[in-house]
Design a protein around this motif. Structure first.
Motif, PDB file in Angstrom:
ATOM      1  N   ASP A  91      15.250   0.508 -42.739  1.00 27.38           N
ATOM      2  CA  ASP A  91      15.553  -0.570 -41.764  1.00 27.38           C
ATOM      3  C   ASP A  91      16.336  -1.499 -42.281  1.00 27.38           C
ATOM      4  N   ARG A  92      16.052  -2.233 -43.481  1.00 30.23           N
ATOM      5  CA  ARG A  92      16.798  -3.214 -44.198  1.00 30.23           C
ATOM      6  C   ARG A  92      18.166  -2.867 -44.361  1.00 30.23           C
ATOM      7  N   GLU A  93      18.246  -1.389 -44.927  1.00 29.06           N
ATOM      8  CA  GLU A  93      19.587  -1.233 -45.425  1.00 29.06           C
ATOM      9  C   GLU A  93      20.305  -0.992 -44.155  1.00 29.06           C
ATOM     10  N   GLU A  94      19.869  -0.534 -43.159  1.00 29.13           N
ATOM     11  CA  GLU A  94      20.706  -0.006 -41.950  1.00 29.13           C
ATOM     12  C   GLU A  94      21.274  -1.464 -41.297  1.00 29.13           C
ATOM     13  N   GLU A  95      20.392  -2.344 -41.278  1.00 27.68           N
ATOM     14  CA  GLU A  95      20.726  -3.781 -40.705  1.00 27.68           C
ATOM     15  C   GLU A  95      21.757  -4.454 -41.511  1.00 27.68           C
ATOM     16  N   MET A  96      21.526  -4.492 -42.879  1.00 27.63           N
ATOM     17  CA  MET A  96      22.741  -4.950 -43.810  1.00 27.63           C
ATOM     18  C   MET A  96      23.891  -4.204 -43.534  1.00 27.63           C
ATOM     19  N   ALA A  97      24.060  -3.150 -43.591  1.00 24.68           N
ATOM     20  CA  ALA A  97      25.224  -2.223 -43.409  1.00 24.68           C
ATOM     21  C   ALA A  97      25.863  -2.803 -41.885  1.00 24.68           C
ATOM     22  N   VAL A  98      25.272  -2.893 -40.937  1.00 21.58           N
ATOM     23  CA  VAL A  98      25.569  -3.436 -39.538  1.00 21.58           C
ATOM     24  C   VAL A  98      26.248  -4.685 -39.926  1.00 21.58           C
ATOM     25  N   ARG A  99      25.432  -5.574 -40.364  1.00 17.90           N
ATOM     26  CA  ARG A  99      25.943  -6.993 -40.723  1.00 17.90           C
ATOM     27  C   ARG A  99      27.258  -7.016 -41.487  1.00 17.90           C
ATOM     28  N   ASP A 151      24.912   5.990 -42.897  1.00 23.54           N
ATOM     29  CA  ASP A 151      24.234   7.310 -42.186  1.00 23.54           C
ATOM     30  C   ASP A 151      22.697   7.440 -42.513  1.00 23.54           C
ATOM     31  N   ARG A 152      22.097   6.873 -41.443  1.00 25.27           N
ATOM     32  CA  ARG A 152      20.546   6.930 -41.369  1.00 25.27           C
ATOM     33  C   ARG A 152      19.977   8.053 -41.763  1.00 25.27           C
ATOM     34  N   ASP A 153      20.525   9.077 -41.449  1.00 27.77           N
ATOM     35  CA  ASP A 153      19.856  10.718 -41.433  1.00 27.77           C
ATOM     36  C   ASP A 153      20.231  10.763 -43.085  1.00 27.77           C
ATOM     37  N   THR A 154      21.088  10.628 -43.703  1.00 32.09           N
ATOM     38  CA  THR A 154      21.456  10.914 -45.110  1.00 32.09           C
ATOM     39  C   THR A 154      20.581  10.205 -45.978  1.00 32.09           C
ATOM     40  N   ALA A 210      17.877   8.414 -45.410  1.00 29.55           N
ATOM     41  CA  ALA A 210      16.303   8.927 -45.036  1.00 29.55           C
ATOM     42  C   ALA A 210      15.992  10.115 -45.825  1.00 29.55           C
ATOM     43  N   SER A 211      17.066  11.002 -45.849  1.00 31.29           N
ATOM     44  CA  SER A 211      16.826  12.372 -46.688  1.00 31.29           C
ATOM     45  C   SER A 211      16.630  11.928 -48.080  1.00 31.29           C
ATOM     46  N   GLN A 212      17.568  11.038 -48.571  1.00 25.83           N
ATOM     47  CA  GLN A 212      17.442  10.533 -49.945  1.00 25.83           C
ATOM     48  C   GLN A 212      16.130   9.664 -50.419  1.00 25.83           C
ATOM     49  N   LEU A 213      15.801   8.887 -49.304  1.00 23.87           N
ATOM     50  CA  LEU A 213      14.475   8.046 -49.685  1.00 23.87           C
ATOM     51  C   LEU A 213      13.291   9.089 -49.468  1.00 23.87           C
ATOM     52  N   PHE A 214      13.251   9.820 -48.623  1.00 22.62           N
ATOM     53  CA  PHE A 214      11.986  10.746 -48.490  1.00 22.62           C
ATOM     54  C   PHE A 214      12.021  12.101 -49.070  1.00 22.62           C
ATOM     55  N   GLY A 215      13.167  12.311 -49.861  1.00 24.89           N
ATOM     56  CA  GLY A 215      13.203  13.604 -50.479  1.00 24.89           C
ATOM     57  C   GLY A 215      12.381  13.891 -51.625  1.00 24.89           C
TER      58      GLY A 215
END
Length: 120
Positions: free
Chosen positions: A25-33, A39-42, A44-49
């Motif tokens: 969530d933080r990384e997505e928020e920072m990217a938007v700002r 790419d949230r799906d990519t 998420a795949s990296q973090l939860f892989g």
């Protein structure tokens, strides 16, 4: 899982899984700002892989071959604590790291020397 920058593996306790959602969530928020694509799906795949591995009562585990290959793990294995996670190194890969890793490299070399002496 493999570390994103270093030639080693990363491990952590199961309690960290909850932190990964907050990190996403933080990384997505920072990217938007910052007006960057995210790419949230990519991500998420990296973090939860990661792969969960059971440890026996003595702290032993069996490392799957694909993780050995990713971490370039051969005959030796060195664990280095890192706060919320720990790293697992092939001693030869750790030896290639810069001066910031002097303490870990010295500890690893000492443990290797001790293990070789016991093997004799």
């Amino acid at each position: 899982m493999k570390h994103t920058s270093w030639d080693c593996l990363v491990g952590f306790g199961l309690s960290r899984k909850e932190e990964l959602n907050a990190q996403l969530d933080r990384e997505e928020e920072m990217a938007v700002r910052l007006g960057r694509d995210f790419d949230r799906d990519t991500r998420a795949s990296q973090l939860f892989g990661f792969q969960e591995m059971p440890f026996d009562d003595s702290g032993r585990f069996v490392m799957p071959e694909h993780l050995r290959a990713l971490g370039r793990i051969e005959d030796g294995l060195y664990f280095q604590g890192g706060g919320r996670f720990f790293t697992l190194w092939n001693p030869a890969e750790l030896a290639k790291m810069g001066d910031d890793w002097a303490g870990a490299k010295a500890a690893c070399e000492s443990f290797l020397a001790e293990a070789k002496a016991k093997a004799k």
